[in-house]
Design an enzyme around this catalytic site. Structure first.
Site, mmCIF file in Angstrom:
data_model
loop_
_atom_site.group_PDB
_atom_site.id
_atom_site.type_symbol
_atom_site.label_atom_id
_atom_site.label_comp_id
_atom_site.label_asym_id
_atom_site.label_seq_id
_atom_site.Cartn_x
_atom_site.Cartn_y
_atom_site.Cartn_z
ATOM 1 N N CYS A 41 -47.567 -42.789 -4.640
ATOM 2 C CA CYS A 41 -46.331 -43.079 -3.907
ATOM 3 C C CYS A 41 -46.622 -44.067 -2.781
ATOM 4 C CB CYS A 41 -45.699 -41.805 -3.370
ATOM 5 S SG CYS A 41 -44.122 -42.138 -2.560
ATOM 6 N N CYS B 142 -44.325 -43.603 0.193
ATOM 7 C CA CYS B 142 -44.657 -42.486 1.091
ATOM 8 C C CYS B 142 -45.910 -42.790 1.905
ATOM 9 C CB CYS B 142 -44.929 -41.198 0.308
ATOM 10 S SG CYS B 142 -43.855 -40.899 -1.079
ATOM 11 N N ASP B 143 -46.920 -43.370 1.246
ATOM 12 C CA ASP B 143 -48.253 -43.421 1.859
ATOM 13 C C ASP B 143 -48.713 -44.815 2.280
ATOM 14 O OD1 ASP B 143 -48.413 -40.696 1.414
ATOM 15 O OD2 ASP B 143 -49.263 -40.950 -0.582
#
Ligand code: NAP
Length: 326
Positions: A134, A137-138
Site C-alpha cells: 500500500c 498508506c506507507d
C-alpha cells in the site's frame, strides 16, 4: 426456514461492484443489504489517483469509494459491517456472519481480491516494517529513501510512480524484460528520472537488520546470478488473490480460487451470483467491475421474478389440490 427479515438481495462486499449493485438494486426497489467487513470502497481505498473512471479525469480512490458509498445509501441500500463466514441454503439463502445470520433470496458475491505475497524468506517477517502493498498508506515513511517495487503490471508501475513523490529512488523489479502495464503508464514511468528498472529479476529474499528492511536479494532469471540491492522499503504488486475462502466448499472456483460464473453472473448454486474482481475471467478495472455489479442486478431481478412466479404457481396448484412442483 427463516422467520426474521428476508432481504431480496444480500451483497457480500462493499467495493465498486457491490456498491454499484446496491445502487441498481435499491433503485429497482429490491430490498438490499450490503455486507462489508472493513470500510466500504474495497481496494480502491488504497489507490492514490484514478484517471480512467469516466466523468472524473482525476479523483482519489478514497473519494471515489466514498461517493459510491453515499450514492448507495441515498437510494436506501443498507450497508452493514459484517464478515461473512459461509452461505447455507435452507429455503432461503442464509449468510452466517460474525454478527449473526442474514437471510436473502439472492446473494451477490462481490468480495474482490487481495494482494499476492512473494513467499520468500523475510517477507512475512518485515510486513509493516518495510514490506508493504500500500504505497498510499506507507509511501510517506520513505521520504528521501530508496524503495523497490516488485511486479510489472499497472499496479506496480502506478504505485512506483506514486512512491517517487517521497522516495529519492524507486527500482521496479520485474521478472521479464517487458512490462505488462498499460503503455501510457510505461511511458510515464520510463520518463521518470527517479525510476530505474531491474529486468529479468526476481526477489529471492527480503533482507533486514531485525528491526527494518535493508534490501532485497535478487536473482537474474537468465543466468541465475544473485545481487543484493539496498532498499528501505519493498512494495509488492504481483497480482491478486480472490477473497473466496468462505465459499470454497459452496460454489465452484477456478484453479486460482476465483468464483466461476456464467455469462449471467450465475454460480453453480441457484440464487448465488458473483461479479467483479472475485469472478473468474473479470477484467479488473473500476469501470468494468462496477458495470458487472449493475449487470448482475439485472440477472438477479430476473431470478427473483421467476422465483415469485414459481411460488405463486405452487400456491395456486396447492389450492386446487394438485401436487406441487419440485
Ligand atoms: P497483474 O496485471 O496481474 O500484474 C502482476 C505483475 O506481477 C505481472 O507483471 C507479473 O509478471 C508479476 N508477477 C506475478 N507473479 C509474480 C511473482 N511470483 N514474482 C514476480 N512477479 C510476479 O496485477 P496488477 O498490476 O495488480 O493489476 C491487476 C488488475 O488491476 C489488472 O487488470 C490491471 O489492469 C488492473 N489495474 C488497473 C489500474 C488502472 O486502470 N489504473 C491500476 C491498477 C490495476 P508477468 O507480467 O511476467 O506475468
Amino acid at each position: 426456514m427463516a422467520t426474521d427479515t428476508v432481504y431480496d438481495l444480500a451483497v457480500i462486499g462493499g467495493g465498486p461492484t457491490g456498491l454499484t449493485a446496491a445502487i441498481y438494486a435499491a433503485r429497482a426497489e429490491i430490498s438490499t443489504v450490503v455486507l462489508e467487513k472493513a470500510i466500504a470502497g474495497g481496494q480502491i481505498q488504497n489507490t492514490m489517483a484514478v484517471e480512467n473512471y469516466p466523468g472524473f479525469p482525476e479523483i482519489s480512490g478514497a473519494e471515489l469509494a466514498e461517493r459510491f458509498h453515499e450514492h448507495a445509501k441515498k437510494f436506501g441500500a443498507q450497508v452493514r459491517t459484517a464478515t461473512v463466514q459461509g452461505i447455507t441454503h435452507d429455503g432461503y439463502l442464509t449468510l452466517n456472519t460474525d454478527t449473526g445470520a442474514i437471510h436473502a433470496r439472492a446473494v451477490l458475491i462481490a468480495t474482490g481480491a487481495h494482494w499476492k505475497r512473494m513467499g520468500v524468506p523475510g517477507e512475512e517477517e518485515y510486513i509493516g516494517r518495510g514490506v508493504s502493498s500500500c504505497a498510499v498508506c506507507d509511501g510517506f515513511f520513505y521520504r528521501d529513501k530508496e524503495v523497490v517495487v516488485v511486479g510489472g503490471g499497472d499496479s506496480a508501475v502506478e504505485e512506483g510512480m506514486y512512491l517517487t513523490r517521497f522516495a529519492r529512488k524507486v527500482t521496479i523489479i520485474h521478472r521479464r524484460a517487458a512490462l505488462r502495464a498499460q503503455k501510457i503508464l510505461q511511458e510515464r514511468a520510463k520518463a521518470n528520472p527517479k525510476i530505474t528498472f531491474q529486468w529479468n529479476s526476481v526477489v529471492k529474499e527480503v533482507l533486514g537488520n531485525g528491526t527494518s528492511v535493508t534490501g532485497v536479494r535478487i536473482a537474474n532469471v537468465l543466468d541465475g546470478s544473485e545481487t543484493d540491492l539496498p532498499a528501505d522499503g519493498v512494495f509488492v504488486y504481483i497480482g491478486m488473490r480472490p477473497n473466496t475462502s468462505f465459499v470454497q466448499n459452496t460454489v465452484e472456483l477456478d484453479p486460482e480460487g476465483f468464483v466461476k460464473a456464467d455469462c449471467c453472473f450465475r454460480t453453480n448454486v441457484p440464487g448465488v451470483f458473483a461479479a467483479g474482481d472475485v469472478r473468474s475471467g473479470a477484467w479488473r478495472q473500476i469501470i468494468t467491475v462496477a458495470a458487472e455489479g449493475a449487470l448482475a442486478v439485472r440477472e438477479i431481478e430476473y431470478f427473483l421474478a421467476e422465483e415469485q412466479l414459481t411460488e405463486a404457481e405452487e400456491l395456486w396448484r396447492s389450492r386446487r389440490g394438485e401436487a406441487t412442483r419440485m
